[in-house]
Enzyme design. Structure first.
Site, PDB file in Angstrom:
ATOM      1  N   ASP A   1       5.738  52.632  -1.371  1.00 20.99           N
ATOM      2  CA  ASP A   1       4.318  52.152  -1.698  1.00 20.99           C
ATOM      3  C   ASP A   1       3.641  52.793  -2.678  1.00 20.99           C
ATOM      4  O   ASP A   1       4.351  53.931  -4.099  1.00 20.99           O
ATOM      5  CB  ASP A   1       3.250  53.126  -0.239  1.00 20.99           C
ATOM      6  CG  ASP A   1       2.291  52.088  -0.457  1.00 20.99           C
ATOM      7  OD1 ASP A   1       1.905  51.592   1.073  1.00 20.99           O
ATOM      8  OD2 ASP A   1       1.092  53.007  -0.615  1.00 20.99           O
TER       9      ASP A   1
ATOM     10  N   ARG B   1      -6.329  41.638   6.727  1.00 24.22           N
ATOM     11  CA  ARG B   1      -7.993  41.281   6.803  1.00 24.22           C
ATOM     12  C   ARG B   1      -8.487  42.267   7.680  1.00 24.22           C
ATOM     13  O   ARG B   1      -8.798  43.712   7.925  1.00 24.22           O
ATOM     14  CB  ARG B   1      -7.535  40.218   7.867  1.00 24.22           C
ATOM     15  CG  ARG B   1      -7.305  38.666   6.931  1.00 24.22           C
ATOM     16  CD  ARG B   1      -8.020  37.770   8.065  1.00 24.22           C
ATOM     17  NE  ARG B   1      -6.723  37.948   9.219  1.00 24.22           N
ATOM     18  CZ  ARG B   1      -6.877  37.132  10.224  1.00 24.22           C
ATOM     19  NH1 ARG B   1      -8.008  35.528  10.157  1.00 24.22           N
ATOM     20  NH2 ARG B   1      -5.959  36.832  11.417  1.00 24.22           N
TER      21      ARG B   1
ATOM     22  N   ARG C   1      -7.608  34.675   6.418  1.00 23.53           N
ATOM     23  CA  ARG C   1      -5.918  35.082   5.900  1.00 23.53           C
ATOM     24  C   ARG C   1      -6.270  34.664   4.745  1.00 23.53           C
ATOM     25  O   ARG C   1      -5.667  35.737   3.567  1.00 23.53           O
ATOM     26  CB  ARG C   1      -5.076  34.291   6.335  1.00 23.53           C
ATOM     27  CG  ARG C   1      -4.527  35.317   7.770  1.00 23.53           C
ATOM     28  CD  ARG C   1      -3.430  35.054   8.407  1.00 23.53           C
ATOM     29  NE  ARG C   1      -2.814  35.237  10.026  1.00 23.53           N
ATOM     30  CZ  ARG C   1      -3.302  34.728  11.188  1.00 23.53           C
ATOM     31  NH1 ARG C   1      -3.692  33.526  10.754  1.00 23.53           N
ATOM     32  NH2 ARG C   1      -3.228  35.536  11.862  1.00 23.53           N
TER      33      ARG C   1
ATOM     34  N   VAL D   1       5.678  39.305   4.514  1.00 24.65           N
ATOM     35  CA  VAL D   1       4.690  39.365   5.418  1.00 24.65           C
ATOM     36  C   VAL D   1       3.318  39.466   4.866  1.00 24.65           C
ATOM     37  O   VAL D   1       2.572  38.945   6.176  1.00 24.65           O
ATOM     38  CB  VAL D   1       4.914  41.117   5.821  1.00 24.65           C
ATOM     39  CG1 VAL D   1       4.194  41.441   7.361  1.00 24.65           C
ATOM     40  CG2 VAL D   1       6.698  40.495   6.943  1.00 24.65           C
ATOM     41  N   THR D   2       3.328  39.282   4.133  1.00 28.72           N
ATOM     42  CA  THR D   2       1.931  39.825   3.481  1.00 28.72           C
ATOM     43  C   THR D   2       0.846  38.439   3.238  1.00 28.72           C
ATOM     44  O   THR D   2       1.719  37.170   3.540  1.00 28.72           O
ATOM     45  CB  THR D   2       2.379  39.956   1.847  1.00 28.72           C
ATOM     46  OG1 THR D   2       2.259  41.216   1.740  1.00 28.72           O
ATOM     47  CG2 THR D   2       0.375  39.845   1.198  1.00 28.72           C
TER      48      THR D   2
ATOM     49  N   HIS E   1       0.311  29.639   8.638  1.00 30.22           N
ATOM     50  CA  HIS E   1       0.343  31.128   9.644  1.00 30.22           C
ATOM     51  C   HIS E   1      -1.034  31.435   9.682  1.00 30.22           C
ATOM     52  O   HIS E   1      -1.803  31.886   8.926  1.00 30.22           O
ATOM     53  CB  HIS E   1       1.087  32.267   8.833  1.00 30.22           C
ATOM     54  CG  HIS E   1       1.419  33.272   9.997  1.00 30.22           C
ATOM     55  ND1 HIS E   1       1.014  33.561  11.172  1.00 30.22           N
ATOM     56  CD2 HIS E   1       0.526  34.800   9.932  1.00 30.22           C
ATOM     57  CE1 HIS E   1       0.754  35.012  11.451  1.00 30.22           C
ATOM     58  NE2 HIS E   1       0.365  35.516  10.414  1.00 30.22           N
TER      59      HIS E   1
HETATM   60  N1  APR Z   1       2.957  47.824  -4.154  1.00 29.50           N
HETATM   61  C1  APR Z   1       3.430  48.578  -3.027  1.00 29.50           C
HETATM   62  N2  APR Z   1       2.622  48.481  -2.064  1.00 29.50           N
HETATM   63  C2  APR Z   1       1.408  48.747  -2.566  1.00 29.50           C
HETATM   64  C3  APR Z   1       0.743  47.913  -3.115  1.00 29.50           C
HETATM   65  C4  APR Z   1       1.659  47.478  -4.301  1.00 29.50           C
HETATM   66  N3  APR Z   1       1.439  46.832  -5.320  1.00 29.50           N
HETATM   67  N4  APR Z   1      -0.768  47.102  -2.808  1.00 29.50           N
HETATM   68  C5  APR Z   1      -0.431  47.416  -1.918  1.00 29.50           C
HETATM   69  N5  APR Z   1      -0.101  48.724  -1.745  1.00 29.50           N
HETATM   70  C6  APR Z   1       0.022  49.189  -0.003  1.00 29.50           C
HETATM   71  C7  APR Z   1      -1.115  49.988   0.005  1.00 29.50           C
HETATM   72  O1  APR Z   1      -1.106  50.749  -0.286  1.00 29.50           O
HETATM   73  C8  APR Z   1      -1.151  49.818   1.867  1.00 29.50           C
HETATM   74  O2  APR Z   1      -0.464  51.188   1.744  1.00 29.50           O
HETATM   75  O3  APR Z   1       0.339  48.154   0.882  1.00 29.50           O
HETATM   76  C9  APR Z   1       0.259  49.065   1.802  1.00 29.50           C
HETATM   77  C10 APR Z   1      -0.540  47.923   2.960  1.00 29.50           C
HETATM   78  O4  APR Z   1      -1.448  47.943   4.463  1.00 29.50           O
HETATM   79  P1  APR Z   1      -2.281  48.163   5.151  1.00 29.50           P
HETATM   80  O5  APR Z   1      -3.101  48.168   4.651  1.00 29.50           O
HETATM   81  O6  APR Z   1      -2.256  49.439   6.103  1.00 29.50           O
HETATM   82  O7  APR Z   1      -2.227  46.885   5.524  1.00 29.50           O
HETATM   83  P2  APR Z   1      -1.053  45.802   6.614  1.00 29.50           P
HETATM   84  O8  APR Z   1      -2.199  46.223   8.100  1.00 29.50           O
HETATM   85  O9  APR Z   1       0.435  47.365   6.527  1.00 29.50           O
HETATM   86  O10 APR Z   1      -1.083  44.661   6.506  1.00 29.50           O
HETATM   87  C11 APR Z   1      -0.116  44.034   4.841  1.00 29.50           C
HETATM   88  O11 APR Z   1       0.773  42.359   6.154  1.00 29.50           O
HETATM   89  O12 APR Z   1       0.161  41.144   8.334  1.00 29.50           O
HETATM   90  C12 APR Z   1      -0.339  41.181   6.517  1.00 29.50           C
HETATM   91  O13 APR Z   1      -2.364  40.542   6.323  1.00 29.50           O
HETATM   92  C13 APR Z   1      -1.817  41.746   6.668  1.00 29.50           C
HETATM   93  O14 APR Z   1      -1.018  40.849   3.391  1.00 29.50           O
HETATM   94  C14 APR Z   1      -1.185  42.792   5.179  1.00 29.50           C
HETATM   95  C15 APR Z   1      -0.293  42.649   4.491  1.00 29.50           C
END
Ligand code: APR
Length: 307
Positions: free
Chosen positions: A32, A81, A87, A117-118, A174
């Site tokens: 992360d 979201r 989305r 997945v994003t 999706h």
């Molecule tokens: N590099 C690495 N990690 C990153 C970056 C980056 N450039 N930018 C953001 N992140 C990390 C954030 O720090 C955070 O810990 O991505 C993580 C996303 O986690 P959450 O905010 O908890 O989101 P989450 O519920 O895991 O969903 C992530 O999956 O299902 C999809 O729509 C959802 O696009 C979203 C993704």
């Protein structure tokens, strides 16, 4: 031992790491941009190992060099979201993050299979494919398996049967345009259409399409992660174990279903080379029209990211 890297250690990423560790099939790197967070979560997951009984290595990192030699990289990095957001509202931010992540994957793990997945998933998958200039078997998205799981869980509740006996199929983008296929959904081999009337099927289809938003509405501060991580773990296991499971996933189409230059959810066969084969279902004219509508919605999103 196989190796899996999970990029993004938020809700979806961390839960995926937990599920993969519990499957005991690969060493795992969780990455992360937030300093300390993946390291802390990795330690926590490792300390559960003696209690649950898995025996894999789990490390947390902010350094992409640690993902080298991964067999599979799962990309969950991005923003999730919030209530009222579609989305597609995540597009601009998550495209930038995806490009940055993909550049690092190409640098450190150029042979890894990539599962995106994003969200917005189909557009992000298309961008990841372009960014990595990969063949379509290598980069594809987790979408339809989650949507099919949601469809199956609602069907099981409705007809009061074991969820194990349900084989559900959801194609398309999706998002709101997804195409649950009751005509290709069975309960122990029995067509769904002979077990439920049309009104009940339509009600469940509507709930399936809205299932992600229903959860966002409850959570308020984020989106679903238990079922998404379950779908990711199933796909990763199929790839690492080369099981040739057939599941819906977002993959680039090149004439299949009459569609081109788009990533869209269709059944694929998963094995060690990734999405090894695209399965073309025989669709009715109504189902095909719904898939085309879904493709058009995804194409509008893709048009927004074209240079
Ligand atoms: N590099 C690495 N990690 C990153 C970056 C980056 N450039 N930018 C953001 N992140 C990390 C954030 O720090 C955070 O810990 O991505 C993580 C996303 O986690 P959450 O905010 O908890 O989101 P989450 O519920 O895991 O969903 C992530 O999956 O299902 C999809 O729509 C959802 O696009 C979203 C993704």
């Amino acid at each position: 031992m196989s190796k899996v890297a999970v990029i993004g250690s938020g809700n979806v990423g961390a839960t995926t790491v937990q599920r993969l560790a519990e499957l005991n099939i690969a060493d795992i790197v969780m990455l992360d941009i937030v300093e300390g967070m993946p390291q802390g979560k990795a330690l926590d997951i490792l300390q559960a190992a003696p209690l649950i009984g898995y025996d894999v290595d789990v490390i947390g990192t902010n350094d992409y060099a640690d993902i080298s030699d991964s067999d599979v990289v799962v990309v969950t990095a991005g923003i999730a979201r919030k209530p009222g957001m579609e989305r597609d509202d995540l597009l601009a931010t998550n495209i930038k993050i995806t490009q940055q992540v993909c550049e690092n994957i190409e640098k450190y793990a150029p042979d890894a299979i990539i599962i995106t997945v994003t969200n917005p998933l189909d557009i992000i998958t298309y961008a990841a494919l372009r960014c990595t200039q990969s063949d379509r078997n290598r980069v594809f998205g987790m979408s339809g398996l989650l949507d099919s799981g949601r469809f199956a869980s609602f069907i099981a509740q409705e007809i009061n049967c074991s969820v194990k006996d349900i084989n559900a199929m959801v194609l398309g983008g999706h998002g709101d345009s997804m195409v649950p296929l009751p005509g290709h959904t069975t309960v122990s081999g029995i067509p769904l259409t002979s077990l439920m009337d049309e009104d009940a099927i339509n009600r469940i289809i509507k709930r399936t399409v809205n299932a992600g938003a229903e959860i966002v509405g409850h959570l308020k501060t984020g989106s679903a992660f238990y079922a998404p991580s379950a779908a990711i773990a199933c796909m990763t296991e199929a790839i690492l174990k080369d099981t040739k499971r057939i599941v819906p996933a977002s993959v680039q189409l090149d004439g299949e279903y009459g569609l081109k230059d788009i990533c869209l959810g269709v059944p694929v066969k998963l094995g060690k080379k990734g999405a090894e084969e695209i399965i073309e279902l025989e669709l009715s004219s109504q189902e095909m029209a719904a898939l085309e509508r879904s493709a058009n919605a995804v194409k509008e999103g893709i048009a927004k990211i074209r240079p």
